[in-house]
Enzyme design. Sequence first.
Site, PDB file in Angstrom:
ATOM      1  N   HIS A 229       0.823  -1.217   0.000  1.00 36.35           N
ATOM      2  CA  HIS A 229       0.000   0.000   0.000  1.00 36.35           C
ATOM      3  C   HIS A 229       0.856   1.266   0.000  1.00 36.35           C
ATOM      4  CE1 HIS A 229       0.310  -0.217   4.546  1.00 36.35           C
ATOM      5  NE2 HIS A 229       0.408   1.095   4.378  1.00 36.35           N
TER       6      HIS A 229
ATOM      7  N   ASP B  10       0.187  -7.744   1.496  1.00 36.56           N
ATOM      8  CA  ASP B  10       0.536  -6.325   1.510  1.00 36.56           C
ATOM      9  C   ASP B  10       2.048  -6.130   1.464  1.00 36.56           C
ATOM     10  OD1 ASP B  10       0.136  -3.622   1.455  1.00 36.56           O
ATOM     11  OD2 ASP B  10      -0.233  -3.409   3.595  1.00 36.56           O
TER      12      ASP B  10
ATOM     13  N   SER C   1       4.592   2.794   7.794  1.00 35.18           N
ATOM     14  CA  SER C   1       4.246   1.612   7.006  1.00 35.18           C
ATOM     15  C   SER C   1       5.428   1.146   6.159  1.00 35.18           C
ATOM     16  CB  SER C   1       3.065   1.918   6.088  1.00 35.18           C
ATOM     17  OG  SER C   1       1.889   2.090   6.823  1.00 35.18           O
TER      18      SER C   1
END
Length: 539
Positions: A149, A180, A258
């Site tokens: 992402h 992911d 992230s």
Amino acid sequence: MNFFDKIKKQRFLSFSLLTITLCTGIVIGTVMNTGVHAAKEGQAAAPDATPLSVPSPAKIENEFAKLAKRVEPSVVNISTDYQPKTQSTRRGRPSPQEGEMDEEQMELFRRFFGGLPGGGGPNTPAPRRYGNGTGFIVDANGYIMTNHHVIEKADHIKVRLANDKTEYKAKLIGFDVETDLAVIKIDAGRKLTPLKVGNADSVEVGDWAIAVGSPFGLEATVTAGIVSAKGRDRSKVAGAQQFQSFIQTDAAINPGNSGGPLLNARGEVIGINTAIATATGGYQGIGFALPINTAVKSYNQIIKTGRVSRGSIGIRFGQGDRPELLQALGVEGGVVVESVAPSGPSAKAGLKEEDIIIGINGKPVKDGSDLISQVADTPVGETLKLTVDRAGKKMDLSVVVGDREKVFPELAGATSPEVSTSPEGASQAKFGIAITNLGEGERKQLGLEDKGGVQVTEVTPDSFAEEIGVRDRDIITSINRHPVSSVDDVKQIQSTLKPGDPVAFRILRASPQAQPGRRGGGATPEWNAFFAAGKLPNN
């Protein structure tokens, strides 16, 4: 001397004496006053206080400080940008995004107010969007792990290393939506320092956990906490995918973290920081990291084939692992088959709806997650022995594991990078453009009857053409002074060029007020001519 003279002399002496006395008093008073003030000014405000001094620098390192210094060169900042794409609907009309006006609304606005809000036209592109995240080096040759992402939809991916002002362009090697995970690569011109991979299975609740990343764009930020929980089910994490489970930590994780590493006290990667549980969008003490063991399985497939292939036996079970359902059917664990894919591996093996899978290769199946994990990790083509409960009777079935994307075609592409295709009738040039020939009617309408050229129909993001400023709808009339009138001309010229060669395009570009094919543009656009030049990339 008469009486009056004596009186005058006496008065003069008295006045003189008085004057001398006054002057003397003034001088003495001044000296005394000055002395008093001097004493007050020189007196310390806090006579019983001892002045402080700053000692010479001395290293006072703890284990966290040593770890932070050691891993800093291996953690990178990732920045991305992309141009939101216009989605087409019926009759080729653009589909408005939420909150945007459709074509009829824009026409009404134009009619009553003489234009569009912000001065844009109906085809004015949406503003370019930007993102920020973290990654970490896992190979000295420049391979980097991050979250999918973080780089999703990106036209450009740029990487900054610690203590290095250079922005490196990153190439997307592959990604896996279901975990992911994304793998990118940079060429820094030198060997880089990879992080050491640990084993997430050795992690215990209460162990130290250290997160490193770029929260809110603040690079090389280190936070520490403990492992709060293990094996958090995907149902506990918003947006989690089917093949994800998580390590939970209270180390501060915020937007921008992230893709960064979660480390143990030895500085080994035990997870990839992926998500947070929050009501405010910021840190609230609950962060989630994808276990590194799961990431490594996907990484190894991506660097080998560019994609992740998972096994499937061709069944769906929905809520077929609910405890109350299994208890009602008289079994303690397992998965109830709700449907079987026609011509899939299980159908060929004789598995039926309402069968309960209770074991694989002699090991019990506890629930759906357990079933998925065992099947997905099995290489395609390998045979599994399923133990099945059918109406209270146990039986064994041999199932040959198939490729999940082939068994369920609707999932195709979910784990592979997108591949851009050229519009119909266009040919892909190695410059990073799609081009097409112009027919006689088009040339006449565009006022290009005597100018030759081919039209650019697409510019590949992060390509040579984009770097030198070529745009969609440009007309290329020559390359390195060689006239261009067709796609074949471009192909012939490009066949003579090699990496590192200089290239100069002669470009015709319609003025903004008369873009060809746009509402409000004139029948014959006004063209501006210029050169766009650069050197072909070496890779």
